[in-house]
Motif scaffolding. Structure first.
Motif, PDB file in Angstrom:
ATOM      1  N   ALA A 266      24.786  54.850  79.135  1.00  0.00           N
ATOM      2  CA  ALA A 266      24.105  55.927  79.854  1.00  0.00           C
ATOM      3  C   ALA A 266      24.830  56.235  81.165  1.00  0.00           C
ATOM      4  N   ALA A 267      25.292  55.189  81.843  1.00  0.00           N
ATOM      5  CA  ALA A 267      26.052  55.390  83.080  1.00  0.00           C
ATOM      6  C   ALA A 267      27.364  56.116  82.793  1.00  0.00           C
ATOM      7  N   HIS A 268      27.997  55.762  81.669  1.00  0.00           N
ATOM      8  CA  HIS A 268      29.232  56.432  81.255  1.00  0.00           C
ATOM      9  C   HIS A 268      28.985  57.920  81.007  1.00  0.00           C
ATOM     10  N   LEU A 269      27.859  58.235  80.361  1.00  0.00           N
ATOM     11  CA  LEU A 269      27.532  59.635  80.076  1.00  0.00           C
ATOM     12  C   LEU A 269      27.348  60.435  81.358  1.00  0.00           C
ATOM     13  N   ALA A 270      26.676  59.826  82.328  1.00  0.00           N
ATOM     14  CA  ALA A 270      26.390  60.531  83.576  1.00  0.00           C
ATOM     15  C   ALA A 270      27.610  60.626  84.488  1.00  0.00           C
ATOM     16  N   ASP A 271      28.377  59.535  84.591  1.00  0.00           N
ATOM     17  CA  ASP A 271      29.471  59.481  85.564  1.00  0.00           C
ATOM     18  C   ASP A 271      30.786  60.032  85.039  1.00  0.00           C
ATOM     19  N   VAL A 272      31.071  59.780  83.753  1.00  0.00           N
ATOM     20  CA  VAL A 272      32.366  60.171  83.191  1.00  0.00           C
ATOM     21  C   VAL A 272      32.272  61.482  82.419  1.00  0.00           C
ATOM     22  N   ARG A 273      31.305  61.565  81.522  1.00  0.00           N
ATOM     23  CA  ARG A 273      31.184  62.777  80.711  1.00  0.00           C
ATOM     24  C   ARG A 273      30.371  63.869  81.392  1.00  0.00           C
ATOM     25  N   ARG A 274      29.753  63.541  82.504  1.00  0.00           N
ATOM     26  CA  ARG A 274      29.019  64.507  83.320  1.00  0.00           C
ATOM     27  C   ARG A 274      27.898  65.200  82.558  1.00  0.00           C
ATOM     28  N   LEU A 275      27.240  64.455  81.670  1.00  0.00           N
ATOM     29  CA  LEU A 275      26.096  65.027  80.974  1.00  0.00           C
ATOM     30  C   LEU A 275      24.896  65.051  81.904  1.00  0.00           C
ATOM     31  N   SER A 276      23.944  65.909  81.606  1.00  0.00           N
ATOM     32  CA  SER A 276      22.781  66.060  82.475  1.00  0.00           C
ATOM     33  C   SER A 276      21.937  64.786  82.456  1.00  0.00           C
ATOM     34  N   PRO A 277      21.160  64.540  83.514  1.00  0.00           N
ATOM     35  CA  PRO A 277      20.268  63.371  83.534  1.00  0.00           C
ATOM     36  C   PRO A 277      19.298  63.356  82.363  1.00  0.00           C
TER      37      PRO A 277
END
Length: 300
Positions: free
Chosen positions: A11-22
């Motif tokens: 989940a952290a990877h999605l938010a920080d690297v892939r810049r997906l929405s919260p």
């Protein structure tokens, strides 16, 4: 690493690297938490195809919608592809997982006449000068006039609105920015709100906000307040109180196509990544045409 621990890292990877929405990151985290419970929170490397199939079977047995099962399949695929790249798993058990087909449901759409009456009523209420009524009128006109999503509307800052050009710069899904047009009624409603209501609302907060739309306490308005407004005003037009701001987005898209707008132009306005997503509105228009034919033609 166990599934639950790896899910947090993913989940952290999605938010920080892939810049997906919260919201998207939360959905992935919830799906993987459910997988961890179903599989006994195994080590990621111990999960196999049968564990995943059993997880989806249990979800289907408790009545989860096909759209939910499809999303969970997508969550599993994304998670195990990342786990393989990160060295947490030696193989990807989700590769042979079959994605359940989503059932196609046509969105609820209000008639143009019904929306015109509702917006006229909102304008009349705003003319009395109440700050909240002025703001609500602007919200409804901007949602219907531009077809933007509720998160895009709530995320607007003052600098994002160009009243001279009647456009708004919005940040859509995947942090993709686009400029959407809106009509003269929305521009007039926004002008009235900015001049007569926003300063009153802004004075209720301790700090100055850049947000375009403010809540009763002077801070950026949240999606829940917009949902409540739309449920109260648009719900009666579509025969359901369980309706959200997307009803105005659906209506805007359908009315654009009814009026002869090009499908790709509507795709750009709505910010759809795929033309196939926009094509659902051609089905809505066809359904409305067929319904009108059945009601009006003597040989129907």
């Amino acid at each position: 690493m166990r599934i639950s621990e790896a899910a947090e890292a993913f989940a952290a990877h999605l938010a920080d690297v892939r810049r997906l929405s919260p919201a998207t990151a939360r959905a992935y985290r919830a799906d993987l938490a459910d997988l961890a419970r179903a599989a006994g929170d195994l080590e990621v490397s111990e999960v196999d195809l049968e564990h995943l199939r059993d997880w989806l079977w249990r979800a289907a047995q408790r009545g989860d919608a096909r759209s939910t099962l499809a999303r969970r399949t997508s969550s599993a695929r994304g998670f195990f592809a990342w786990a393989l790249e990160s060295g947490l798993a030696g193989s990807d058990p989700s590769l042979r997982l079959v994605t359940p087909k989503k059932g196609r449901t046509l969105p609820r759409v209000a008639t143009a006449d019904g929306l015109a009456e509702m917006l006229d009523a909102a304008r009349s209420a705003a003319e009395e000068g109440d700050s909240i009524a002025l703001r609500d009128h602007a919200i409804l006109e901007l949602l219907y006039g531009s077809g933007m999503r509720v998160a895009e509307l709530c995320g607007l800052d003052l600098a994002d609105l160009d009243l001279d050009r009647a456009t708004a710069r919005v940040l859509g899904k995947g942090s993709k920015e686009r400029v959407v047009p809106f009509g003269a009624p929305a521009r007039r409603a926004a002008e009235a709100y900015l001049v007569r209501a926003r300063p009153v609302l802004a004075a209720r907060a301790d700090d100055e906000s850049r947000a375009l739309l403010l809540g009763a306490r002077g801070r950026r308005i949240g999606p829940r307040a917009v949902y409540d407004l739309v449920a109260r005003t648009v719900g009666p037009l579509v025969g359901s109180s369980a309706v959200g701001p997307h009803a105005l987005r659906h209506s805007a898209a359908t009315h654009l196509l009814d009026g002869g707008a090009d499908l790709r132009a509507v795709q750009e306005i709505l910010g759809h990544a795929s033309l196939g997503t926009t094509q659902i509105y051609t089905h809505v228009s066809s359904e409305r045409l067929a319904a009108a034919y059945r009601l009006a033609h003597p040989r129907a």
